[in-house]
Design a protein around this motif. Structure first.
Motif, PDB file in Angstrom:
ATOM      1  N   GLU A  37      18.144  16.669-112.019  1.00 16.89           N
ATOM      2  CA  GLU A  37      17.600  16.018-113.209  1.00 16.89           C
ATOM      3  C   GLU A  37      16.141  16.371-113.445  1.00 16.89           C
ATOM      4  OE1 GLU A  37      16.947  11.515-115.030  1.00 16.89           O
ATOM      5  OE2 GLU A  37      17.894  11.822-113.066  1.00 16.89           O
ATOM      6  N   HIS A  38      15.338  16.384-112.380  1.00 19.66           N
ATOM      7  CA  HIS A  38      13.902  16.569-112.514  1.00 19.66           C
ATOM      8  C   HIS A  38      13.457  17.997-112.249  1.00 19.66           C
ATOM      9  CE1 HIS A  38      13.818  12.090-111.211  1.00 19.66           C
ATOM     10  NE2 HIS A  38      14.110  12.218-112.490  1.00 19.66           N
ATOM     11  N   VAL A  77      14.301  19.317-123.993  1.00 18.42           N
ATOM     12  CA  VAL A  77      14.993  18.542-122.968  1.00 18.42           C
ATOM     13  C   VAL A  77      14.372  17.166-122.930  1.00 18.42           C
ATOM     14  CG1 VAL A  77      13.497  19.070-121.020  1.00 18.42           C
ATOM     15  CG2 VAL A  77      15.903  18.685-120.598  1.00 18.42           C
ATOM     16  N   LYS A  78      15.121  16.197-122.454  1.00 18.80           N
ATOM     17  CA  LYS A  78      14.584  14.859-122.250  1.00 18.80           C
ATOM     18  C   LYS A  78      13.871  14.842-120.910  1.00 18.80           C
ATOM     19  CE  LYS A  78      15.838   9.999-121.943  1.00 18.80           C
ATOM     20  NZ  LYS A  78      16.941   9.020-121.943  1.00 18.80           N
ATOM     21  N   LEU A  79      12.545  14.794-120.948  1.00 22.76           N
ATOM     22  CA  LEU A  79      11.759  14.909-119.728  1.00 22.76           C
ATOM     23  C   LEU A  79      11.746  13.585-118.978  1.00 22.76           C
ATOM     24  CD1 LEU A  79       8.730  17.012-120.919  1.00 22.76           C
ATOM     25  CD2 LEU A  79      10.790  17.755-119.778  1.00 22.76           C
ATOM     26  N   SER A  80      11.550  13.667-117.689  1.00 26.17           N
ATOM     27  CA  SER A  80      11.529  12.490-116.837  1.00 26.17           C
ATOM     28  C   SER A  80      10.129  12.278-116.295  1.00 26.17           C
ATOM     29  CB  SER A  80      12.515  12.662-115.686  1.00 26.17           C
ATOM     30  OG  SER A  80      12.248  13.869-115.017  1.00 26.17           O
ATOM     31  N   MET A 117      28.077  24.506-115.566  1.00 22.72           N
ATOM     32  CA  MET A 117      28.265  25.124-116.874  1.00 22.72           C
ATOM     33  C   MET A 117      26.962  25.028-117.669  1.00 22.72           C
ATOM     34  SD  MET A 117      31.365  26.186-116.753  1.00 22.72           S
ATOM     35  CE  MET A 117      31.587  26.613-118.463  1.00 22.72           C
ATOM     36  N   ILE A 118      26.508  26.154-118.185  1.00 22.94           N
ATOM     37  CA  ILE A 118      25.307  26.217-119.007  1.00 22.94           C
ATOM     38  C   ILE A 118      25.716  26.432-120.459  1.00 22.94           C
ATOM     39  CG2 ILE A 118      23.121  27.392-119.401  1.00 22.94           C
ATOM     40  CD1 ILE A 118      23.210  25.886-116.781  1.00 22.94           C
ATOM     41  N   CYS A 119      25.179  25.618-121.339  1.00 23.03           N
ATOM     42  CA  CYS A 119      25.531  25.717-122.758  1.00 23.03           C
ATOM     43  C   CYS A 119      25.079  27.063-123.325  1.00 23.03           C
ATOM     44  CB  CYS A 119      24.890  24.579-123.544  1.00 23.03           C
ATOM     45  SG  CYS A 119      25.444  22.941-123.050  1.00 23.03           S
ATOM     46  N   PRO A 141      13.630  20.694-115.708  1.00 23.34           N
ATOM     47  CA  PRO A 141      14.470  19.482-115.669  1.00 23.34           C
ATOM     48  C   PRO A 141      15.806  19.705-116.357  1.00 23.34           C
ATOM     49  CG  PRO A 141      12.223  18.929-116.263  1.00 23.34           C
ATOM     50  CD  PRO A 141      12.287  20.421-116.248  1.00 23.34           C
ATOM     51  N   GLY A 142      16.854  19.374-115.657  1.00 24.92           N
ATOM     52  CA  GLY A 142      18.198  19.599-116.181  1.00 24.92           C
ATOM     53  C   GLY A 142      18.764  20.947-115.808  1.00 24.92           C
TER      54      GLY A 142
END
Length: 329
Positions: A68-69, A199-202, A230-232, A242-243
């Protein structure tokens, strides 16, 4: 006689009960011992199971946290990190070359002018020749029309796109951030990336202080996605982001740039040079600030010595005098 026989039979029964009681007690104690041993073994197994489950949950949490981070960036010995250290100006020049040939096609540096690199990485003549190669839109003129003129030292670095919509359209909806302060202000990067839907950062990603190291890790950390990940489409796997998926493709390839000084243009060398250039762009006054700070420390040290001597001089009379009390008179 009958009474004597009854008493004797009663005493025999009591003696028999007394002889049975210790045997019953010993069997109960044995059962309690076996039960306590079983409870102890059960408690040990329970503690072992809790430890194993906790370790597994911590490992899964750590792996999920890294996914995630992003992975923590390795630390590098930057030559300008010391108190009295300065930038590697040869690296700044090579980094500007990498930015100009690789990064400038997507990323802008709207806060940097050509005159800023005079005396830092290029001479004034080299910088003027570099600025003349671009056309700058200026105006309006007396007729209310816009016009173009060759670049000057006071002009900013050119923008790769005319507006944000054009940048998003050319990059699949992602907006490449400005690199002027990319190694200094994490909050600026937060606003840019979140607004650009990167991306939604943390919070741990934003709390890091190793932004030069993170930039190098992002530039050189592209990997093939692991099995089962899987990568979009339109994204690329980078474990330091992140992600694990980033919109920017891998740009640094060995030999992509031919350095003027003959330095081998490896991927790691280009990453180090361009981040050194970006670090200078974020803090171009760092060397002057460090030199001024050293001067102030030297002057204040002299002032401190003078103040200590003046204090000793003025108070020595009071500290060395002797008071005599005449109790007779």
């Amino acid at each position: 006689m009958a009474a004597g026989r009854g008493i004797s039979q009663l005493l025999k029964k009591q003696f028999q009960f007394g002889s049975l009681f210790p045997s019953v007690l010993s069997s109960v104690k044995q059962q309690e011992a076996i039960g306590s041993a079983g409870m102890k073994s059960f408690g040990a197994l329970a503690l072992l199971g809790i430890g194993i489950s906790g370790a597994l949950s911590f490992a899964s949490f750590a792996s999920a946290d890294e996914a995630e981070h992003g992975l923590p960036a390795p630390s590098y010995p930057w030559p300008h990190d010391g108190i009295l250290s300065s930038y590697d100006h040869a690296s700044i020049r090579r980094g500007h070359q990498v930015y100009q040939q690789v990064c400038a096609s997507c990323h802008s540096m709207s806060l940097i002018s050509y005159r800023d690199i005079v005396g830092v990485a290029y001479t004034e003549e080299e910088t003027k020749a570099m600025a003349v190669e671009i056309e700058v839109v200026d105006g309006p003129n007396d007729e209310g029309e816009m016009f173009t003129h060759p670049g000057k030292l006071s002009d900013r670095f050119p923008q790769p796109y005319q507006n944000e919509q054009a940048a998003r359209f050319a990059n699949g909806g992602a907006y490449p951030p400005d690199l002027s302060l990319i190694t200094k202000v994490p909050l600026l990067l937060l606003c840019i990336l979140v607004n650009c839907n990167f991306v939604k950062l943390s919070i741990p990603f934003l709390g890091t202080t190793q932004w030069p190291e993170l930039c190098v890790a992002l530039l050189t950390g592209y990997r093939d996605p692991p099995a089962g990940v899987m990568i979009c489409e339109g994204l690329h796997h980078n474990p330091y982001f992140p992600g694990g998926a980033i919109a920017m493709p891998k740009m640094l390839i060995d030999g992509a740039v031919e350095y003027e000084d003959g330095t081998p243009a490896t991927e790691s060398q280009m990453g180090k040079d361009v981040v050194t250039f970006l670090s200078w762009a974020a803090e171009p006054e760092m060397e002057e600030r460090k030199l001024m700070g050293f001067k102030w420390i030297f002057v204040l040290s002299l002032a401190l010595l003078q103040a200590a001597y003046y204090r000793r001089l003025k108070w020595s009379v009071f500290k060395s005098r002797k008071l005599v009390v005449d109790v007779v008179n």
